[in-house]
Structure formats: structure tokens, C-alpha cells
Design a protein around this motif. Structure first.
Motif, PDB file in Angstrom:
ATOM      1  N   THR A  93       1.016  -0.793  -0.185  1.00 25.44           N
ATOM      2  CA  THR A  93      -0.109   0.283   0.776  1.00 25.44           C
ATOM      3  C   THR A  93       0.413   1.715   0.142  1.00 25.44           C
ATOM      4  OG1 THR A  93      -1.562  -0.768   1.199  1.00 25.44           O
ATOM      5  CG2 THR A  93      -1.433   1.058   0.998  1.00 25.44           C
ATOM      6  N   GLN A  94       1.787   1.664   0.415  1.00 27.05           N
ATOM      7  CA  GLN A  94       2.695   1.970   0.685  1.00 27.05           C
ATOM      8  C   GLN A  94       3.163   2.646  -0.784  1.00 27.05           C
ATOM      9  OE1 GLN A  94       2.013   4.675   2.584  1.00 27.05           O
ATOM     10  NE2 GLN A  94       3.070   4.408   4.892  1.00 27.05           N
ATOM     11  N   HIS A 100       2.230   6.525  -6.849  1.00 24.30           N
ATOM     12  CA  HIS A 100       0.839   7.688  -7.098  1.00 24.30           C
ATOM     13  C   HIS A 100       1.866   8.766  -7.153  1.00 24.30           C
ATOM     14  CE1 HIS A 100      -2.783   9.887  -7.597  1.00 24.30           C
ATOM     15  NE2 HIS A 100      -1.796  11.164  -6.659  1.00 24.30           N
ATOM     16  N   HIS A 101       2.238   9.539  -5.909  1.00 17.73           N
ATOM     17  CA  HIS A 101       2.873  10.554  -6.593  1.00 17.73           C
ATOM     18  C   HIS A 101       4.103  10.980  -6.947  1.00 17.73           C
ATOM     19  CE1 HIS A 101       0.218  11.999  -3.050  1.00 17.73           C
ATOM     20  NE2 HIS A 101      -0.016  11.093  -2.592  1.00 17.73           N
ATOM     21  N   MET A 102       4.781   9.193  -7.466  1.00 13.64           N
ATOM     22  CA  MET A 102       5.893   9.565  -8.250  1.00 13.64           C
ATOM     23  C   MET A 102       5.881   9.748  -9.364  1.00 13.64           C
ATOM     24  SD  MET A 102       9.408  10.668  -8.557  1.00 13.64           S
ATOM     25  CE  MET A 102      10.193   9.935  -7.151  1.00 13.64           C
ATOM     26  N   LEU A 103       4.709   9.070 -10.037  1.00 11.51           N
ATOM     27  CA  LEU A 103       3.978   9.741 -11.132  1.00 11.51           C
ATOM     28  C   LEU A 103       3.648  10.405 -11.658  1.00 11.51           C
ATOM     29  CD1 LEU A 103       3.693   5.011 -12.148  1.00 11.51           C
ATOM     30  CD2 LEU A 103       6.194   6.191 -12.614  1.00 11.51           C
ATOM     31  N   ASP A 104       2.474  10.643 -10.457  1.00  7.05           N
ATOM     32  CA  ASP A 104       2.149  11.935 -11.158  1.00  7.05           C
ATOM     33  C   ASP A 104       3.207  14.097 -11.338  1.00  7.05           C
ATOM     34  OD1 ASP A 104      -0.624  14.455 -10.829  1.00  7.05           O
ATOM     35  OD2 ASP A 104       1.286  15.273  -9.002  1.00  7.05           O
ATOM     36  N   ALA A 105       4.309  12.907 -10.527  1.00  6.43           N
ATOM     37  CA  ALA A 105       5.157  14.130 -10.711  1.00  6.43           C
ATOM     38  C   ALA A 105       6.069  13.729 -12.345  1.00  6.43           C
ATOM     39  CB  ALA A 105       6.078  14.193  -9.457  1.00  6.43           C
ATOM     40  N   LEU A 106       5.921  12.474 -12.659  1.00  7.83           N
ATOM     41  CA  LEU A 106       6.409  12.152 -13.987  1.00  7.83           C
ATOM     42  C   LEU A 106       5.538  12.746 -14.533  1.00  7.83           C
ATOM     43  CD1 LEU A 106       8.961  10.694 -15.396  1.00  7.83           C
ATOM     44  CD2 LEU A 106       7.910   8.347 -15.162  1.00  7.83           C
TER      45      LEU A 106
END
Length: 137
Positions: A93-94, A100-106
Motif C-alpha cells: 500500500t505504501q 502515485h505521487h512519483m508518477l504524478d510528478a513524472l
């Protein structure tokens, strides 16, 4: 291609240079940590009150991994990612929250599709590698 004045010949650009160098990796990490700051369960994995030092470490690591400056190793030694993350329960889950946040940033970088795919592949594999607990409580 970059020109190496010591050799007098052109050498292929590193991935780091190809995608924009320091500015690109700083933007990636800044956007990522903005997401982490707003995600309490993920934020809880970061023991420091200020996410700034973690952001600097991640940026230096990614820059070095992708052919940029060797600052991470010069300051911190070998990355030893699993060992350094061992004290923290990194669950699936972590991992998913991190991704989620890293791929959004990418996505926010709007890189060339081939470069995006290369970076995305690494990030997904690295996130999976960091899972060290299946106790989701």
C-alpha cells in the motif's frame, strides 16, 4: 552528444543531460514531495519534520543513478537503498502511495515518450524492490 574537451571526441549524452539535468530532477522531486506532504499515511514514513533533507537525498540519488553528478555517493556513500529503508515498514500500500505521487510528478514533466518510459520503468521497479513488509495492519 556532448563534446569532451579532454578527449576531443563527442560522447553520448547521459540520460540525466538528455532530459534536462538538474532542473528536471529538481522539478520531479519537488512535485513528488508536495504530494507526500499531503498524504498522511505516506508522510508518516518520513521521520524528519522537514521534508527538505529527504528531497535533497532523493534528488541527488536520482541524478547520480541517471548519469549526473556523483554527489550522493560523495556525501552519503553507497546508496544501499533496502538497508537505508529497512527501519520503515514499506508495504504494498505504501509502495502504491509512493508511486502515485512519483508518477504524478513524472507526468508533470512532459518528457519525450521514450525518456518518460525509461524513467517510469525504473521508478516502478525501484518501488517494488523497496517493499519489505506485507503486514498492512
Amino acid at each position: 552528444m556532448t563534446n569532451n574537451p579532454n578527449l576531443g571526441v563527442s560522447q553520448p549524452e547521459s540520460f540525466y543531460e538528455k532530459v534536462g539535468g538538474h532542473a528536471t530532477f529538481a522539478a520531479l522531486v519537488d512535485r513528488f514531495y508536495a504530494g507526500v506532504a499531503s498524504d498522511p499515511p505516506l508522510r508518516a514514513l518520513y521521520p524528519e519534520d522537514d521534508l527538505g533533507p529527504a528531497a535533497v537525498r532523493l534528488r541527488m540519488f536520482l541524478e547520480q543513478y541517471f548519469g549526473g553528478p556523483k554527489t550522493y555517493s560523495e556525501q552519503r556513500g553507497h546508496p544501499r537503498l533496502r538497508l537505508r529503508h529497512g527501519p520503515f515498514a514499506v508495504t504494498p500500500t505504501q509502495r502504491d502511495r509512493w508511486l502515485h505521487h512519483m508518477l504524478d510528478a513524472l507526468d508533470s514533466l512532459a518528457l519525450d515518450p521514450d525518456d518518460d518510459a525509461e524513467l517510469r520503468d525504473y521508478l516502478v521497479r525501484a518501488a517494488q524492490f523497496m517493499v519489505n513488509s506485507f503486514d498492512e495492519q
